[in-house]
Design a protein around this motif. Structure first.
Motif, PDB file in Angstrom:
ATOM      1  N   GLY A 239       0.789  -1.222   0.000  1.00 54.34           N
ATOM      2  CA  GLY A 239       0.000   0.000   0.000  1.00 54.34           C
ATOM      3  C   GLY A 239       0.818   1.267   0.000  1.00 54.34           C
ATOM      4  N   CYS A 240       2.145   1.167   0.036  1.00 56.15           N
ATOM      5  CA  CYS A 240       3.005   2.355   0.034  1.00 56.15           C
ATOM      6  C   CYS A 240       3.520   2.615  -1.382  1.00 56.15           C
ATOM      7  N   ARG A 241       4.150   3.748  -1.537  1.00 54.69           N
ATOM      8  CA  ARG A 241       4.784   4.120  -2.803  1.00 54.69           C
ATOM      9  C   ARG A 241       6.255   4.407  -2.534  1.00 54.69           C
ATOM     10  N   GLN A 242       7.043   4.269  -3.558  1.00 47.09           N
ATOM     11  CA  GLN A 242       8.464   4.587  -3.438  1.00 47.09           C
ATOM     12  C   GLN A 242       8.900   5.387  -4.656  1.00 47.09           C
ATOM     13  N   ILE A 243       9.857   6.257  -4.429  1.00 50.32           N
ATOM     14  CA  ILE A 243      10.416   7.085  -5.489  1.00 50.32           C
ATOM     15  C   ILE A 243      11.930   7.086  -5.338  1.00 50.32           C
ATOM     16  N   VAL A 244      12.630   6.996  -6.439  1.00 50.18           N
ATOM     17  CA  VAL A 244      14.091   7.037  -6.456  1.00 50.18           C
ATOM     18  C   VAL A 244      14.495   8.380  -7.060  1.00 50.18           C
ATOM     19  N   THR A 256      10.768  18.089  -1.482  1.00 50.65           N
ATOM     20  CA  THR A 256      10.911  18.202  -2.931  1.00 50.65           C
ATOM     21  C   THR A 256      11.934  17.188  -3.412  1.00 50.65           C
ATOM     22  N   VAL A 257      11.530  16.363  -4.371  1.00 54.16           N
ATOM     23  CA  VAL A 257      12.382  15.304  -4.905  1.00 54.16           C
ATOM     24  C   VAL A 257      12.491  15.477  -6.421  1.00 54.16           C
ATOM     25  N   VAL A 258      13.707  15.364  -6.944  1.00 54.89           N
ATOM     26  CA  VAL A 258      13.948  15.337  -8.382  1.00 54.89           C
ATOM     27  C   VAL A 258      14.165  13.880  -8.776  1.00 54.89           C
ATOM     28  N   THR A 259      13.274  13.318  -9.571  1.00 56.62           N
ATOM     29  CA  THR A 259      13.379  11.905  -9.928  1.00 56.62           C
ATOM     30  C   THR A 259      14.678  11.633 -10.677  1.00 56.62           C
ATOM     31  N   SER A 312      15.824  -0.659  -4.437  1.00 51.94           N
ATOM     32  CA  SER A 312      14.406  -0.514  -4.750  1.00 51.94           C
ATOM     33  C   SER A 312      13.711  -1.867  -4.800  1.00 51.94           C
ATOM     34  N   GLU A 313      14.418  -2.876  -5.317  1.00 49.07           N
ATOM     35  CA  GLU A 313      13.832  -4.220  -5.352  1.00 49.07           C
ATOM     36  C   GLU A 313      13.673  -4.799  -3.961  1.00 49.07           C
ATOM     37  N   ASN A 314      14.472  -4.324  -2.990  1.00 45.12           N
ATOM     38  CA  ASN A 314      14.339  -4.794  -1.612  1.00 45.12           C
ATOM     39  C   ASN A 314      13.116  -4.227  -0.904  1.00 45.12           C
ATOM     40  N   VAL A 315      12.479  -3.225  -1.511  1.00 44.46           N
ATOM     41  CA  VAL A 315      11.236  -2.675  -0.954  1.00 44.46           C
ATOM     42  C   VAL A 315      10.084  -3.433  -1.609  1.00 44.46           C
ATOM     43  N   LYS A 316       9.576  -4.439  -0.940  1.00 46.52           N
ATOM     44  CA  LYS A 316       8.573  -5.324  -1.506  1.00 46.52           C
ATOM     45  C   LYS A 316       7.178  -4.701  -1.415  1.00 46.52           C
ATOM     46  N   ARG A 317       6.408  -4.951  -2.466  1.00 42.10           N
ATOM     47  CA  ARG A 317       4.978  -4.589  -2.546  1.00 42.10           C
ATOM     48  C   ARG A 317       4.728  -3.096  -2.429  1.00 42.10           C
ATOM     49  N   THR A 319       4.616   0.453  -4.691  1.00 39.54           N
ATOM     50  CA  THR A 319       4.519   0.889  -6.085  1.00 39.54           C
ATOM     51  C   THR A 319       5.615   1.892  -6.382  1.00 39.54           C
ATOM     52  N   LEU A 320       6.394   1.587  -7.422  1.00 38.70           N
ATOM     53  CA  LEU A 320       7.487   2.485  -7.815  1.00 38.70           C
ATOM     54  C   LEU A 320       6.943   3.579  -8.732  1.00 38.70           C
TER      55      LEU A 320
END
Length: 326
Positions: A239-244, A256-259, A312-317, A319-320
């Motif tokens: 149910g969480c989101r992730q951004i790199v 503020t994040v710059v992708t 990022s792959e270690n953060v399971k389930r 949404t990227l």
């Protein structure tokens, strides 16, 4: 009969010492500081513009949020290239001082700092940049020799040497000037410009994986796994989101994040951020390298940061966000 007094010499202007001219002592530090400030401003603006993928909106946000970090962070990101260049420049300077009878203290100081810079330089960058600098200098030497020989061959017939003799004379003249300011300055300018053009779009901020909530269903469990003999964080975040991306500002109430992939600006509620961890962006950032001193001491090296893709792959389930990874 009018008596004439002793002749008076015309008033002369007081002598001025031009310390900024060649052979006149110290360089003009005021002009050098002015040129340096203009160069830094131009570099900062160009770096922000290129790092924003040539978007004026993103470039303005980068400059207005952290203008000092643009320069300082960029200098840190160029450390692998700058240390070898600094060592080479100091060695060339010491050779020039030795040839011109410079003070021994200055020569020893330059060589001492060069040794420290060599020890801190990663070995692959050190030998590669040494070969490139030597190649540029020899290329400039060849071009100068050919140009000088062609000028001599254009002289009138009585004073015109043969082609082989003109080349030998020009080569001998420019060989004596090889380790001089006139030859070294364009060499290092070409090298610095090549490095800047190659890495101009790289951002100066570290890359992070940011996990945040966007609704009440976000839950996160933090565990650990082992990778290369060290613990690595493992997250289960349904149910969480992730951004790199690069965190530009984390002041309340917005972060503020710059992708990292497409350099879009994103604003995330700071209170909703659940996890942040630094990572290494493959194919964009240079890989970690041990310095030459560690190579001599036979010390091993492992980068303290995982790749962003693996982390990022270690953060399971979770949404990227699109555009996070290049």
């Amino acid at each position: 009969m009018v008596e004439m007094g002793p002749e008076r010499e015309p008033d002369r202007e007081p002598e001025q010492h031009h310390t900024g001219r060649p052979g006149g002592g110290l360089p003009d530090l005021q002009h050098a500081a002015t040129y340096g400030a203009v160069a830094l401003i131009a570099f900062t603006m160009l770096k922000a513009y290129a790092a924003a993928y040539f978007s004026l909106t993103t470039a303005a946000a980068l400059l207005t949020t952290a203008p000092i970090n643009v320069f300082l962070g960029s200098m840190v990101s160029y450390s692998y290239q700058l240390f070898p260049l600094l060592a080479l420049a100091l060695v060339v300077y010491a050779l020039h001082q030795w040839r011109t009878g410079g003070p021994p203290f200055v020569i020893m100081l330059a060589l001492g700092v060069a040794v420290v810079a060599v020890g801190a330089s990663p070995w692959p960058y050190l030998w590669q940049e040494t070969l490139i600098v030597a190649g540029i200098m020899l290329g400039l030497f060849a071009l100068s020799t050919v140009g000088d020989a062609l000028l001599m061959l254009r002289k009138p017939a009585p004073a015109r040497p043969r082609a082989a003799g003109a080349v030998r004379q020009a080569a001998a003249r420019h060989w004596r000037r090889l380790i001089t300011f006139r030859m070294v300055l364009p060499t290092f300018l070409i090298m610095v410009l090549a490095i800047l053009l190659q890495t101009m779009t790289n951002l100066w901020l570290p890359v992070e994986v940011v996990v945040y909530e966007q609704g009440p269903r976000c839950a996160m469990t933090i565990g650990a796994t082992d990778f290369a003999g060290r613990p690595v964080t493992l997250l289960d975040a349904p149910g969480c989101r992730q951004i790199v991306g690069h965190v530009l500002s984390d002041a309340e109430p917005w972060t503020t994040v710059v992708t990292a992939g497409d350099r879009r600006l994103r604003r995330i509620p700071t209170a909703g951020i659940r996890y942040r961890e630094l990572c290494h962006l493959n194919r964009v950032q240079p890989s970690g390298r041990r310095p030459l001193l560690w190579v001599i001491e036979h010390r091993g090296y492992a980068s303290p940061n995982l790749s962003c893709k693996r982390l990022s792959e270690n953060v399971k389930r979770a949404t990227l966000d699109p555009g996070s990874l290049p």
